[in-house]
Design a protein around this motif. Structure first.
Motif, PDB file in Angstrom:
ATOM      1  N   TRP A 111      11.340 -36.922 -12.918  1.00  0.00           N
ATOM      2  CA  TRP A 111      11.171 -35.479 -12.792  1.00  0.00           C
ATOM      3  C   TRP A 111      10.278 -35.159 -11.601  1.00  0.00           C
ATOM      4  CZ3 TRP A 111       6.480 -32.889 -13.007  1.00  0.00           C
ATOM      5  CH2 TRP A 111       6.595 -31.517 -12.749  1.00  0.00           C
ATOM      6  N   LEU A 112       9.180 -35.932 -11.478  1.00  0.00           N
ATOM      7  CA  LEU A 112       8.231 -35.715 -10.386  1.00  0.00           C
ATOM      8  C   LEU A 112       8.945 -35.840  -9.044  1.00  0.00           C
ATOM      9  CD1 LEU A 112       5.305 -35.184  -9.708  1.00  0.00           C
ATOM     10  CD2 LEU A 112       4.870 -37.632  -9.782  1.00  0.00           C
ATOM     11  N   VAL A 113       9.750 -36.879  -8.913  1.00  0.00           N
ATOM     12  CA  VAL A 113      10.508 -37.079  -7.684  1.00  0.00           C
ATOM     13  C   VAL A 113      11.413 -35.882  -7.421  1.00  0.00           C
ATOM     14  CG1 VAL A 113      12.380 -38.431  -6.685  1.00  0.00           C
ATOM     15  CG2 VAL A 113      10.407 -39.596  -7.645  1.00  0.00           C
ATOM     16  N   GLY A 114      12.095 -35.409  -8.487  1.00  0.00           N
ATOM     17  CA  GLY A 114      12.993 -34.268  -8.345  1.00  0.00           C
ATOM     18  C   GLY A 114      12.235 -33.015  -7.935  1.00  0.00           C
ATOM     19  N   PHE A 115      11.065 -32.817  -8.525  1.00  0.00           N
ATOM     20  CA  PHE A 115      10.264 -31.630  -8.238  1.00  0.00           C
ATOM     21  C   PHE A 115       9.815 -31.621  -6.777  1.00  0.00           C
ATOM     22  CE2 PHE A 115       5.830 -29.919  -8.086  1.00  0.00           C
ATOM     23  CZ  PHE A 115       6.181 -28.576  -8.127  1.00  0.00           C
ATOM     24  N   VAL A 116       9.270 -32.759  -6.323  1.00  0.00           N
ATOM     25  CA  VAL A 116       8.763 -32.821  -4.948  1.00  0.00           C
ATOM     26  C   VAL A 116       9.916 -32.635  -3.963  1.00  0.00           C
ATOM     27  CG1 VAL A 116       7.478 -34.175  -3.279  1.00  0.00           C
ATOM     28  CG2 VAL A 116       6.904 -34.335  -5.684  1.00  0.00           C
ATOM     29  N   PHE A 117      11.060 -33.213  -4.299  1.00  0.00           N
ATOM     30  CA  PHE A 117      12.225 -33.066  -3.438  1.00  0.00           C
ATOM     31  C   PHE A 117      12.620 -31.585  -3.354  1.00  0.00           C
ATOM     32  CE2 PHE A 117      16.882 -33.129  -2.751  1.00  0.00           C
ATOM     33  CZ  PHE A 117      16.889 -33.763  -1.523  1.00  0.00           C
ATOM     34  N   ALA A 118      12.640 -30.925  -4.500  1.00  0.00           N
ATOM     35  CA  ALA A 118      13.036 -29.517  -4.530  1.00  0.00           C
ATOM     36  C   ALA A 118      12.074 -28.669  -3.701  1.00  0.00           C
ATOM     37  CB  ALA A 118      13.083 -29.020  -5.973  1.00  0.00           C
ATOM     38  N   VAL A 119      10.767 -28.946  -3.841  1.00  0.00           N
ATOM     39  CA  VAL A 119       9.776 -28.171  -3.082  1.00  0.00           C
ATOM     40  C   VAL A 119       9.978 -28.363  -1.578  1.00  0.00           C
ATOM     41  CG1 VAL A 119       7.336 -28.040  -2.486  1.00  0.00           C
ATOM     42  CG2 VAL A 119       8.017 -28.089  -4.881  1.00  0.00           C
ATOM     43  N   THR A 120      10.204 -29.623  -1.177  1.00  0.00           N
ATOM     44  CA  THR A 120      10.320 -29.904   0.245  1.00  0.00           C
ATOM     45  C   THR A 120      11.568 -29.255   0.837  1.00  0.00           C
ATOM     46  OG1 THR A 120       9.326 -32.019  -0.326  1.00  0.00           O
ATOM     47  CG2 THR A 120      10.087 -31.755   1.926  1.00  0.00           C
ATOM     48  N   VAL A 121      12.672 -29.380   0.113  1.00  0.00           N
ATOM     49  CA  VAL A 121      13.905 -28.756   0.596  1.00  0.00           C
ATOM     50  C   VAL A 121      13.747 -27.241   0.635  1.00  0.00           C
ATOM     51  CG1 VAL A 121      16.335 -28.350   0.053  1.00  0.00           C
ATOM     52  CG2 VAL A 121      15.394 -30.646  -0.123  1.00  0.00           C
ATOM     53  N   TYR A 122      13.046 -26.711  -0.369  1.00  0.00           N
ATOM     54  CA  TYR A 122      12.806 -25.273  -0.452  1.00  0.00           C
ATOM     55  C   TYR A 122      12.023 -24.785   0.768  1.00  0.00           C
ATOM     56  CZ  TYR A 122      11.137 -20.841  -2.428  1.00  0.00           C
ATOM     57  OH  TYR A 122      10.843 -19.525  -2.644  1.00  0.00           O
ATOM     58  N   GLU A 123      11.057 -25.595   1.207  1.00  0.00           N
ATOM     59  CA  GLU A 123      10.282 -25.250   2.397  1.00  0.00           C
ATOM     60  C   GLU A 123      11.205 -25.108   3.605  1.00  0.00           C
ATOM     61  OE1 GLU A 123       7.256 -23.826   1.881  1.00  0.00           O
ATOM     62  OE2 GLU A 123       6.686 -24.908   3.692  1.00  0.00           O
ATOM     63  N   PHE A 124      12.125 -26.046   3.752  1.00  0.00           N
ATOM     64  CA  PHE A 124      13.097 -25.958   4.844  1.00  0.00           C
ATOM     65  C   PHE A 124      13.920 -24.679   4.693  1.00  0.00           C
ATOM     66  CE2 PHE A 124      12.367 -30.486   5.556  1.00  0.00           C
ATOM     67  CZ  PHE A 124      12.490 -30.562   6.933  1.00  0.00           C
ATOM     68  N   TRP A 125      14.341 -24.447   3.482  1.00  0.00           N
ATOM     69  CA  TRP A 125      15.208 -23.318   3.228  1.00  0.00           C
ATOM     70  C   TRP A 125      14.509 -21.999   3.528  1.00  0.00           C
ATOM     71  CZ3 TRP A 125      19.731 -21.711   3.427  1.00  0.00           C
ATOM     72  CH2 TRP A 125      20.097 -20.492   2.841  1.00  0.00           C
TER      73      TRP A 125
END
Lengths: 172, 682
Positions: free
Chosen positions: B472-486
């Motif tokens: 979950w942690l991996v998924g969360f950090v990934f989502a945040v990082t992609v969100y920053e790009f977005w």
């Protein structure tokens, strides 16, 4: 005057938060190190020390690491049960003693050819390591069993004679 | 002859370097510009001069001059040509020379830059770099001479550079050969990368010391060396990743990292260097953490020296070995000296380094950067303790003890998890002061998105809480990082009316440091995925099977088809099994686990056969076989879930650093250079 005091006070109050936070983290790191070290520190013994401690009953069910010289003809691999057995001979732990015998390579050679040395039988379940050969230095981790055989979980090998302390006679 | 040229030039280089230090010190004291210039020229000579001993040693290596002890130790006639070249860094004395040569290349490069308004740094940068170089050259000349030769005397064979009285040269017929484990493509590039990383961290250190001495304690030294630091970090990271890959491909124990002291000694400067890389951003933005940054770069420098020493000496087995190795005390003295001088300088400037700003809120990006630094340092202290504790225990109690991988895994695991979590929180926290409400508004979308991992994990059958939490942690950090790009790209689309691709492209291009950093974070996330997979979910089995028989693990099954054995032209005997792999009964691949036996070294080497997919690797080791294959062969099989993501993440990581570190005005420069040519063509 009074205003300045207030500013200082606010500053200090701000600092205290950070100091407490810092202390918490440092404490956590120390706790992690201490508790992990306590659970995972092992004795590093010679064959003689292992036998002695075993006979005194100090090793019951304790993970230890032992270093010794591999006796080549003792190496046997049972393909049916996938178990490896071999015997190691006592090798001095102190470098001074090793050097007195003429370096690690010479000490290993002496250890396996001396019939009076203490030896330890080792059993290991798993593939035969590439470097497990006559006169190699084995560093084994595991437990002594009730029948006096050392049951290893891990076998590390060093062949110092070959790459580091090279004497040209061997290569010429 | 060639050995004489090599050693002679090595000696000359040492003398020129000593002259350079003296000239820089004198020029600085007397304010005579021409002496500083002379010192600068001396430093510019380092690379051309040191190239001579390096070429000499290479010549000796490829022409089988076995009278030279080093050549005899690391090469043999049967080794292929390229391995004879790479044997330059295959042993202790050669790799020290190689290290000095790389440092000399940077030293020369740095003299060629335009010093302009940073001229006051110049003498001190020269002094720091040359003192470091002198130390390594000194070790090479007096203790670890790569040009030392064998001599036959009346009492036996001795090793010396000069001919002892009445001795005749002794030339062994063939060399020992490089340790077979090192005869691998990964080993060709892994040590140079690691050394490049080590050596390039010396440049920011030199500027830091220059800043301390001259009292120019603003962030100029950081801005000047920002790119150096990134390149240093790139090389060091690449070196570590390649080392892990080599261990996975060659060592045949199904792992990639063993927490052995040599690995840790390369990892420690990476930890402090990474902390440094993060905290300098705060100094640039907020003028804070000045002292802290100096501490970090000083620490990194001394860890680099420590690491160079440890990777090659193996003294860690015991304190007594440390005392007895000739170069051990030398390194110890050098590290103690540079550390105390550097910290002394730092203390003398302590007041000047006071920060104008202060941390106001625990819930600000600065504070989280500080936390990030503390966690990196926490991991560093843990690993250092793991290395030093056995030595301390031996001194204090006389009892030898060891700590193994379980210690490191247990102690650093939570700290790594903390770092990962920070990677998910910090990008969405505002500078100076943030509130829970503000953060909540930024984080709810990625947070909701990350919840998708739960059903996915449930379907995959992962129910252990540690596993669920980690993924979950991996998924969360990934989502945040992609969100920053977005978020960034969406703003551009709105403001400039760009399409999605141009928006992303110009977003990254206009702020490469920030988005390069986020790409690095994505690399770390992928790597974490691989680590979690192999550490938590690796399974294994082993068994002896007759020809045509099978062995299964999970939904995979291997079939032992055939065994062939043959000699190769480079002095190996290869025994290779042909193994078919099926998944759920469906034919998947044929793999070839094998055992190479090296005649010259009298040593076998086990090389696994691997069927690799994004979901996981089936890693098969040929353990043993009967001469006539009546009873078949023994195999050990590992299934390493997700491990491929470790390598993919590694490449993404490196790509991210490249985005951040690539010279800003590359395109402009190309245009400037090409325009006069165009004119001439007309």
């Amino acid at each position: 005057m009074g205003e300045e005091m207030d500013v200082k006070e606010i500053k200090n109050r701000g600092r205290i938060k950070f100091i407490i936070g810092g202390i918490l983290i440092v404490t956590a790191v120390i706790y992690l190190i201490a508790s992990s070290a306590k659970a995972n520190t092992q004795y590093y013994l010679t064959v003689e020390e292992t036998k002695m401690k075993y006979e005194q009953g100090e090793l019951s069910d304790r993970n230890v690491r032992v270093s010794g010289a591999v006796i080549g003809e003792s190496i046997a691999y049972d393909m049916e049960n996938l178990t490896l057995t071999f015997t190691i001979a006592h090798l001095p732990g102190e470098n001074a003693a090793l050097n007195a015998e003429g370096g690690v390579a010479a000490a290993l050679h002496q250890a396996v050819n001396d019939p009076d040395r203490e030896t330890l039988d080792v059993m290991y379940e798993g593939p035969k390591p590439d470097l497990l050969v006559h006169e190699a230095q084995a560093i084994i981790t595991g437990k002594m069993t009730l029948d006096g055989v050392f049951y290893a979980d891990e076998v590390l090998l060093k062949c110092p004679s070959k790459y580091e302390e090279v004497s040209p006679e061997q290569s010429g | 002859m060639v050995a004489n040229i090599g050693f002679g030039t090595l000696l000359i280089t040492l003398i020129v370097a000593l002259y350079g230090i003296a000239a820089a010190v004198y020029g600085q004291r007397s304010q005579h510009e021409q002496w500083i210039n002379s010192a600068r020229q001396a430093m510019a000579l380092m690379f051309p001069l040191l190239t001579v001993p390096v070429l000499s040693l290479l010549y000796l290596l490829v022409t089988h001059q076995y009278q030279v002890a080093y050549v005899s130790e690391v090469t043999s006639r049967s080794m292929p040509f390229y391995l004879k070249l790479t044997a330059l860094w295959g042993g202790q004395s050669g790799s020290l020379l190689f290290w000095s040569w790389l440092l000399a290349a940077f030293a020369t490069a740095i003299t060629l830059r335009d010093w302009g308004r940073d001229r006051e740094f110049l003498p001190w940068v020269i002094i720091v770099i040359l003192v470091t170089l002198v130390f390594f050259l000194f070790v090479n000349v007096f203790f670890e001479n790569p040009f030392s030769r064998y001599w036959q005397t009346s009492t036996g064979i001795v090793q010396a550079f000069a001919r002892p009285e009445g001795a005749v040269p002794f030339v062994p017929r063939d060399g020992q050969g490089l340790n077979p484990l090192l005869r691998h493509p990964g080993m060709i590039i892994h040590p140079p990368m690691l050394y490049l990383g080590f050596v390039s961290f010396i440049i920011p250190y030199a500027f830091a010391i220059a800043a301390l001495v001259t009292g120019r304690t603003d962030d100029r030294w950081i801005r000047l060396t920002r790119r150096w630091t990134l390149w240093a970090w790139l090389f060091l990271s690449l070196g570590l990743i390649l080392g892990a890959r080599w261990a996975y491909d060659v060592l045949g124990w199904g792992g990639y990292w063993g927490w052995d002291p040599v690995e840790i000694s390369a990892f420690m400067p990476w930890l402090t260097g990474t902390a440094f890389l993060h905290s300098v951003m705060i100094q640039e933005k907020k003028d804070m953490f000045k002292r802290w940054n100096l501490v970090l770069i000083i620490l990194t420098f001394d860890l680099v020296v420590f690491g160079t020493f440890l990777t090659r000496s193996g003294v860690l087995s015991s304190v007594h070995a440390f005392a007895q190795s000739a170069i051990g005390p030398l390194f110890f003295v050098f590290i103690a000296l540079t550390l105390s001088v550097s910290l002394g300088l730092l203390l003398s400037r302590w007041k000047d380094l006071e920060s104008k700003n202060e941390l106001h809120s625990l819930f600000s990006r600065e504070a989280l950067f500080l936390l990030n630094n503390l966690l990196f340092l926490g991991i560093f202290v843990t690993t250092l303790w793991g290395i030093l504790f056995p030595l301390i225990s031996e001194i204090v109690t006389g009892q030898k003890v060891t700590v193994g991988p379980p210690f490191y895994e247990r102690a650093t695991g939570p700290l790594f998890a903390g770092l990962l979590l920070l990677m998910g929180i910090a990008p969405l926290i505002a500078w100076t002061y943030s509130s829970l409400k503000k953060w909540g508004r930024a984080v709810w979308k990625p947070l909701v998105f990350s919840m998708l991992t739960f059903p996915a994990l449930y379907i995959a059958g992962i129910t252990r809480w540690q596993g669920v939490l980690s993924f979950w942690l991996v998924g969360f950090v990934f989502a945040v990082t992609v969100y920053e790009f977005w978020r960034g790209a969406a703003a551009r689309i709105k403001a400039h009316g760009e399409n999605v691709f141009t928006a992303f492209y110009s977003l990254v291009k206009n702020n490469r440091r920030r988005y390069g950093g986020y790409i690095v974070h994505i690399g770390v996330i992928f790597m974490a995925l691989g680590v979690i997979g192999i550490e938590m979910y690796q399974v294994e089995t082993q068994g002896t099977i007759p020809e045509g028989g099978s062995l299964s693990l999970k939904e995979y099954s291997i079939t032992y088809k055939d065994l062939v054995s043959f000699d190769t032209h480079d002095g190996r005997n290869v025994t290779r099994a042909i193994v078919g792999v099926t998944r759920s009964g469906e034919e998947l691949a044929e793999i070839y686990p094998r055992r190479d036996y090296f005649y010259d070294a009298n040593q076998p080497m086990t090389i696994p056969g691997v069927k690799s997919t994004l979901a996981g690797d089936l890693y098969v080791i040929l353990v043993d076989w009967r001469e006539i294959s009546e009873e078949g062969a023994t195999f050990k099989i590992y299934y390493n879930p997700l491990v491929n993501w470790l390598w993919i993440g590694g490449w993404v990581f490196i790509a991210g650093i490249l985005v951040a570190a690539w010279p800003e005005n590359e395109l402009d420069r190309v245009q400037k250079v090409s325009s006069p040519l165009k004119k001439r063509n007309r």
